[in-house]
Scaffold this motif. Structure first.
Motif, PDB file in Angstrom:
ATOM      1  N   PRO A  52       0.795  -1.235   0.000  1.00 56.99           N
ATOM      2  CA  PRO A  52       0.000   0.000   0.000  1.00 56.99           C
ATOM      3  C   PRO A  52       0.829   1.288   0.000  1.00 56.99           C
ATOM      4  CG  PRO A  52      -0.908  -1.590   1.565  1.00 56.99           C
ATOM      5  CD  PRO A  52       0.380  -2.171   1.069  1.00 56.99           C
ATOM      6  N   THR A 147       6.398  -5.561  10.421  1.00 61.58           N
ATOM      7  CA  THR A 147       5.436  -4.529  10.838  1.00 61.58           C
ATOM      8  C   THR A 147       4.430  -5.134  11.817  1.00 61.58           C
ATOM      9  OG1 THR A 147       5.645  -3.371   8.739  1.00 61.58           O
ATOM     10  CG2 THR A 147       3.634  -2.955   9.996  1.00 61.58           C
ATOM     11  N   GLY A 172      -1.948  -8.866   4.554  1.00 58.25           N
ATOM     12  CA  GLY A 172      -0.598  -9.314   4.892  1.00 58.25           C
ATOM     13  C   GLY A 172      -0.239  -9.007   6.331  1.00 58.25           C
ATOM     14  N   VAL A 173      -0.285  -7.734   6.707  1.00 51.07           N
ATOM     15  CA  VAL A 173       0.068  -7.350   8.081  1.00 51.07           C
ATOM     16  C   VAL A 173      -0.961  -7.912   9.057  1.00 51.07           C
ATOM     17  CG1 VAL A 173       0.313  -5.404   9.682  1.00 51.07           C
ATOM     18  CG2 VAL A 173       1.271  -5.226   7.366  1.00 51.07           C
ATOM     19  N   GLY A 193     -13.357  -7.688   4.574  1.00 50.85           N
ATOM     20  CA  GLY A 193     -14.338  -7.180   3.622  1.00 50.85           C
ATOM     21  C   GLY A 193     -15.280  -8.182   2.992  1.00 50.85           C
ATOM     22  N   LYS A 197     -13.574 -14.033   3.678  1.00 48.96           N
ATOM     23  CA  LYS A 197     -12.360 -13.666   4.411  1.00 48.96           C
ATOM     24  C   LYS A 197     -12.547 -13.877   5.915  1.00 48.96           C
ATOM     25  CE  LYS A 197     -10.265 -10.369   1.192  1.00 48.96           C
ATOM     26  NZ  LYS A 197      -9.572  -9.083   1.054  1.00 48.96           N
ATOM     27  N   TYR A 213     -16.866  -5.916   7.684  1.00 50.66           N
ATOM     28  CA  TYR A 213     -17.047  -4.484   7.982  1.00 50.66           C
ATOM     29  C   TYR A 213     -18.002  -3.805   7.001  1.00 50.66           C
ATOM     30  CZ  TYR A 213     -13.741  -3.417   4.211  1.00 50.66           C
ATOM     31  OH  TYR A 213     -13.132  -3.326   2.991  1.00 50.66           O
ATOM     32  N   ASN A 236      -5.473  -1.020  10.597  1.00 46.49           N
ATOM     33  CA  ASN A 236      -4.738  -1.187   9.331  1.00 46.49           C
ATOM     34  C   ASN A 236      -5.373  -0.413   8.180  1.00 46.49           C
ATOM     35  OD1 ASN A 236      -2.441  -2.934   9.520  1.00 46.49           O
ATOM     36  ND2 ASN A 236      -3.834  -4.584  10.094  1.00 46.49           N
ATOM     37  N   CYS A 258      -1.606   1.605  12.329  1.00 47.04           N
ATOM     38  CA  CYS A 258      -0.587   0.976  11.490  1.00 47.04           C
ATOM     39  C   CYS A 258      -0.615   1.558  10.084  1.00 47.04           C
ATOM     40  CB  CYS A 258      -0.821  -0.529  11.456  1.00 47.04           C
ATOM     41  SG  CYS A 258       0.313  -1.405  10.373  1.00 47.04           S
ATOM     42  N   GLY A 259      -1.819   1.740   9.527  1.00 49.18           N
ATOM     43  CA  GLY A 259      -1.930   2.264   8.167  1.00 49.18           C
ATOM     44  C   GLY A 259      -3.338   2.750   7.898  1.00 49.18           C
ATOM     45  N   TYR A 264      -6.025   6.487   1.023  1.00 48.48           N
ATOM     46  CA  TYR A 264      -4.881   6.873   0.183  1.00 48.48           C
ATOM     47  C   TYR A 264      -5.287   7.486  -1.160  1.00 48.48           C
ATOM     48  CZ  TYR A 264      -2.050   4.111   3.514  1.00 48.48           C
ATOM     49  OH  TYR A 264      -1.461   3.606   4.652  1.00 48.48           O
ATOM     50  N   PHE A 288       3.259   3.681  14.748  1.00 50.54           N
ATOM     51  CA  PHE A 288       4.573   3.033  14.796  1.00 50.54           C
ATOM     52  C   PHE A 288       4.996   2.685  13.376  1.00 50.54           C
ATOM     53  CE2 PHE A 288       3.947  -1.298  13.410  1.00 50.54           C
ATOM     54  CZ  PHE A 288       2.552  -1.340  13.365  1.00 50.54           C
ATOM     55  N   PRO A 290       8.128  -0.125  11.560  1.00 50.43           N
ATOM     56  CA  PRO A 290       9.216  -1.045  11.925  1.00 50.43           C
ATOM     57  C   PRO A 290      10.567  -0.347  11.957  1.00 50.43           C
ATOM     58  CG  PRO A 290       8.227  -1.649   9.805  1.00 50.43           C
ATOM     59  CD  PRO A 290       7.379  -0.566  10.387  1.00 50.43           C
ATOM     60  N   ILE A 333      -4.982  -4.740  -4.092  1.00 55.42           N
ATOM     61  CA  ILE A 333      -4.864  -4.483  -2.650  1.00 55.42           C
ATOM     62  C   ILE A 333      -5.920  -3.463  -2.220  1.00 55.42           C
ATOM     63  CG2 ILE A 333      -3.388  -3.427  -0.903  1.00 55.42           C
ATOM     64  CD1 ILE A 333      -1.003  -4.417  -2.364  1.00 55.42           C
ATOM     65  N   ASN A 338      -6.976  -9.422  -2.289  1.00 55.85           N
ATOM     66  CA  ASN A 338      -5.971 -10.342  -1.737  1.00 55.85           C
ATOM     67  C   ASN A 338      -6.411 -10.925  -0.398  1.00 55.85           C
ATOM     68  OD1 ASN A 338      -5.581  -7.573  -0.691  1.00 55.85           O
ATOM     69  ND2 ASN A 338      -3.873  -8.452   0.428  1.00 55.85           N
TER      70      ASN A 338
HETATM   71  N1  LIG Z   1       3.236   1.176   9.942  1.00 56.12           N
HETATM   72  C1  LIG Z   1       3.961   0.748   8.934  1.00 56.12           C
HETATM   73  O1  LIG Z   1       5.152   0.974   8.868  1.00 56.12           O
HETATM   74  C2  LIG Z   1       3.308  -0.076   7.862  1.00 56.12           C
HETATM   75  C3  LIG Z   1       4.040  -1.053   7.152  1.00 56.12           C
HETATM   76  C4  LIG Z   1       3.360  -1.850   6.215  1.00 56.12           C
HETATM   77  C5  LIG Z   1       2.007  -1.620   5.975  1.00 56.12           C
HETATM   78  N2  LIG Z   1       1.373  -0.630   6.646  1.00 56.12           N
HETATM   79  C6  LIG Z   1      -0.059  -0.377   6.455  1.00 56.12           C
HETATM   80  O2  LIG Z   1      -0.743  -1.515   6.937  1.00 56.12           O
HETATM   81  C7  LIG Z   1      -1.955  -1.694   6.218  1.00 56.12           C
HETATM   82  C8  LIG Z   1      -2.001  -3.119   5.661  1.00 56.12           C
HETATM   83  O3  LIG Z   1      -0.944  -3.268   4.729  1.00 56.12           O
HETATM   84  P1  LIG Z   1      -0.723  -4.660   3.973  1.00 56.12           P
HETATM   85  O4  LIG Z   1       0.506  -4.524   3.188  1.00 56.12           O
HETATM   86  O5  LIG Z   1      -0.849  -5.767   4.935  1.00 56.12           O
HETATM   87  O6  LIG Z   1      -1.956  -4.677   2.962  1.00 56.12           O
HETATM   88  P2  LIG Z   1      -3.107  -5.775   2.936  1.00 56.12           P
HETATM   89  O7  LIG Z   1      -3.814  -5.706   4.245  1.00 56.12           O
HETATM   90  O8  LIG Z   1      -2.566  -7.074   2.496  1.00 56.12           O
HETATM   91  O9  LIG Z   1      -4.044  -5.245   1.779  1.00 56.12           O
HETATM   92  C9  LIG Z   1      -4.870  -4.183   2.009  1.00 56.12           C
HETATM   93  C10 LIG Z   1      -6.266  -4.645   2.497  1.00 56.12           C
HETATM   94  O10 LIG Z   1      -6.920  -3.492   2.987  1.00 56.12           O
HETATM   95  C11 LIG Z   1      -8.314  -3.680   2.847  1.00 56.12           C
HETATM   96  N3  LIG Z   1      -8.901  -2.436   2.347  1.00 56.12           N
HETATM   97  C12 LIG Z   1      -8.626  -1.816   1.186  1.00 56.12           C
HETATM   98  N4  LIG Z   1      -9.381  -0.700   1.076  1.00 56.12           N
HETATM   99  C13 LIG Z   1     -10.152  -0.653   2.196  1.00 56.12           C
HETATM  100  C14 LIG Z   1     -11.138   0.258   2.681  1.00 56.12           C
HETATM  101  N5  LIG Z   1     -11.508   1.335   1.954  1.00 56.12           N
HETATM  102  N6  LIG Z   1     -11.690   0.028   3.880  1.00 56.12           N
HETATM  103  C15 LIG Z   1     -11.349  -1.063   4.596  1.00 56.12           C
HETATM  104  N7  LIG Z   1     -10.412  -1.962   4.194  1.00 56.12           N
HETATM  105  C16 LIG Z   1      -9.838  -1.741   3.023  1.00 56.12           C
HETATM  106  C17 LIG Z   1      -8.541  -4.827   1.848  1.00 56.12           C
HETATM  107  O11 LIG Z   1      -9.081  -5.934   2.540  1.00 56.12           O
HETATM  108  P3  LIG Z   1     -10.687  -6.143   2.689  1.00 56.12           P
HETATM  109  O12 LIG Z   1     -11.115  -7.123   1.647  1.00 56.12           O
HETATM  110  O13 LIG Z   1     -10.823  -6.669   4.060  1.00 56.12           O
HETATM  111  O14 LIG Z   1     -11.327  -4.811   2.460  1.00 56.12           O
HETATM  112  C18 LIG Z   1      -7.146  -5.187   1.370  1.00 56.12           C
HETATM  113  O15 LIG Z   1      -6.966  -6.566   1.176  1.00 56.12           O
HETATM  114  C19 LIG Z   1      -1.978  -0.612   5.144  1.00 56.12           C
HETATM  115  O16 LIG Z   1      -2.756   0.476   5.592  1.00 56.12           O
HETATM  116  C20 LIG Z   1      -0.533  -0.211   5.019  1.00 56.12           C
HETATM  117  O17 LIG Z   1      -0.363   1.100   4.539  1.00 56.12           O
HETATM  118  C21 LIG Z   1       1.987   0.125   7.592  1.00 56.12           C
END
Ligand SMILES: NC(=O)c1ccc[n+]([C@@H]2O[C@H](COP(=O)([O-])OP(=O)(O)OC[C@H]3O[C@@H](n4cnc5c(N)ncnc54)[C@H](OP(=O)(O)O)[C@@H]3O)[C@@H](O)[C@H]2O)c1
Length: 351
Positions: A52, A147, A172-173, A193, A197, A213, A236, A258-259, A264, A288, A290, A333, A338
């Motif tokens: 993302p 993460t 993933g996270v 979603g 899932k 949700y 997330n 986390c995100g 976005y 936070f 990593p 994503i 996914n």
């Molecule tokens: N803090 C950090 O350093 C850090 C590091 C890595 C990632 N992150 C953040 O962690 C989060 C997850 O990252 P990831 O790489 O593991 O991605 P991910 O969860 O594998 O993929 C994103 C998931 O978010 C959900 N999503 C997408 N749009 C949405 C919406 N409008 N409302 C609700 N859910 C939505 C979708 O699942 P559904 O089918 O359930 O909607 C999608 O599968 C992201 O926000 C990312 O930016 C943060």
């Protein structure tokens, strides 16, 4: 393998801010592979991670917290590649490396380019043999898993019996974070979603419960499970889901941010939240990354590897095949396409 003279690469064609990206924002073109110079490596891409955070580098906003991709260089993300040829100390043909890799079948990277890519910490790391599945290096043992690890062990620090609501739980996270929280004795309720899932979360990962949700009755669904609200919300996704969860929390409780993937595509690159529920419920909001735990990363990777080996963490991946699928894998994503970590495999002979 004779040194390739032609390759294909995927480029961003224009920025998108305040609107969704589509496949039309990317193009894949064939071009020459330039001759290797001093301090350069020739790489064959084996696997690419789609994440993302890349979205922020496609907004065209100079003030975003990561640099913007340009249109004249291929997009890059974390990936695994095989060294085909090297004029860079420390690397030899045949090595398999992890780093920030171009969205190309074959690419030439200079020491300067390798060092200038923050996502990989400026490093191209040689992987030791035998290799694990390539998706593990990009997922559970990569930034995604680390993460999750620091989000739970470092930021959340759950006490036994505490209840955590986790959004993006089937991603993933989220899928790793929920499992770690359970290993530490927390009760985990995942948000995802679709009913399918949610079933993965409860049946495969053993979460106490999971909620779709998208349900129009999400607030009531949450309160039916947790009449007093959760102790922790591990966020997330941000957006409307998070506003709803934060409005159901006990007083006091904590939110681990986390995100904010739901935001976005918003104008100005997103990240805006309404803090009224935080004020109303006296919530503590903590974020936070990593990178804040850099000194502990190797230990986290070792612990995650151990948990995989002894079956305490189940890895979930969604795999795409071939360079042409990378934009779709990335955009999926944002469409919830996914389950677990999204990875594109470019070469079926390894991993
Ligand atoms: N803090 C950090 O350093 C850090 C590091 C890595 C990632 N992150 C953040 O962690 C989060 C997850 O990252 P990831 O790489 O593991 O991605 P991910 O969860 O594998 O993929 C994103 C998931 O978010 C959900 N999503 C997408 N749009 C949405 C919406 N409008 N409302 C609700 N859910 C939505 C979708 O699942 P559904 O089918 O359930 O909607 C999608 O599968 C992201 O926000 C990312 O930016 C943060």
């Amino acid at each position: 393998m004779a040194s390739p003279t032609r390759t294909r690469s995927t480029f961003l064609t224009r920025y998108a801010c305040g609107e969704p990206l589509t496949e039309d924002h990317f193009t894949t073109r064939e071009h020459d592979v330039r001759e290797l110079r001093a301090n350069e490596v020739l790489l064959q891409t084996l696997a690419l991670s789609v994440d993302p955070y890349l979205r922020g580098a496609m907004t065209g906003l100079d003030r975003y917290y990561i640099p913007q991709f340009t249109f004249d260089r291929p997009v890059h993300s974390m990936g695994v590649a095989r060294v085909l040829d090297s004029r860079l100390d420390g690397y030899a043909a045949g090595d398999v490396v992890l780093g920030a890799i171009d969205w190309s079948d074959v690419s030439v990277l200079s020491a300067e380019e390798i060092a200038g890519r923050p996502v990989s910490g400026g490093a191209l790391v040689r992987l030791s043999q035998p290799l694990r599945p390539l998706s593990h290096y990009l997922g559970v043992l990569g930034t995604t898993g680390v993460t999750a690890f620091f989000g739970v062990v470092g930021a959340t620090r759950p006490r036994r019996g505490e209840t955590i609501v986790l959004s993006g739980a089937a991603g993933g996270v989220g899928s790793v974070a929920g499992q770690i929280a359970q290993l530490l004795g927390a009760r985990v309720i995942g948000l995802a979603g679709s009913p399918k899932k949610c079933e993965v979360l409860t049946k495969q990962l053993g979460f106490e419960a999971a909620l779709d949700y998208r349900s129009p009755t999400l607030t009531d669904d949450l309160l039916a499970l947790l009449p007093n609200g959760p102790d922790v919300y591990f966020d997330n996704v941000g957006g409307a889901v998070s506003q709803t969860v934060m409005s159901t929390m006990r007083k006091p409780a904590r939110v681990i941010e986390c995100g904010q993937i739901a935001s976005y595509d918003d104008p100005d690159g997103g990240w805006t939240i309404d803090i009224r529920p935080i004020h109303q419920h006296g919530l503590r909001l903590e974020s936070f990354s990593p990178s804040h735990y850099g000194e502990f990363r190797a230990g986290a990777v070792a612990q995650l590897g151990h948990w995989i080996d002894v079956g305490k963490i189940i890895t979930l991946d969604t795999t795409y095949h071939g360079l042409k699928t990378v934009p779709t894998a990335f955009l999926d994503i944002f469409r919830g396409g996914n389950v677990g970590k999204s990875v594109v495999l470019l070469d079926s002979t390894v991993g």
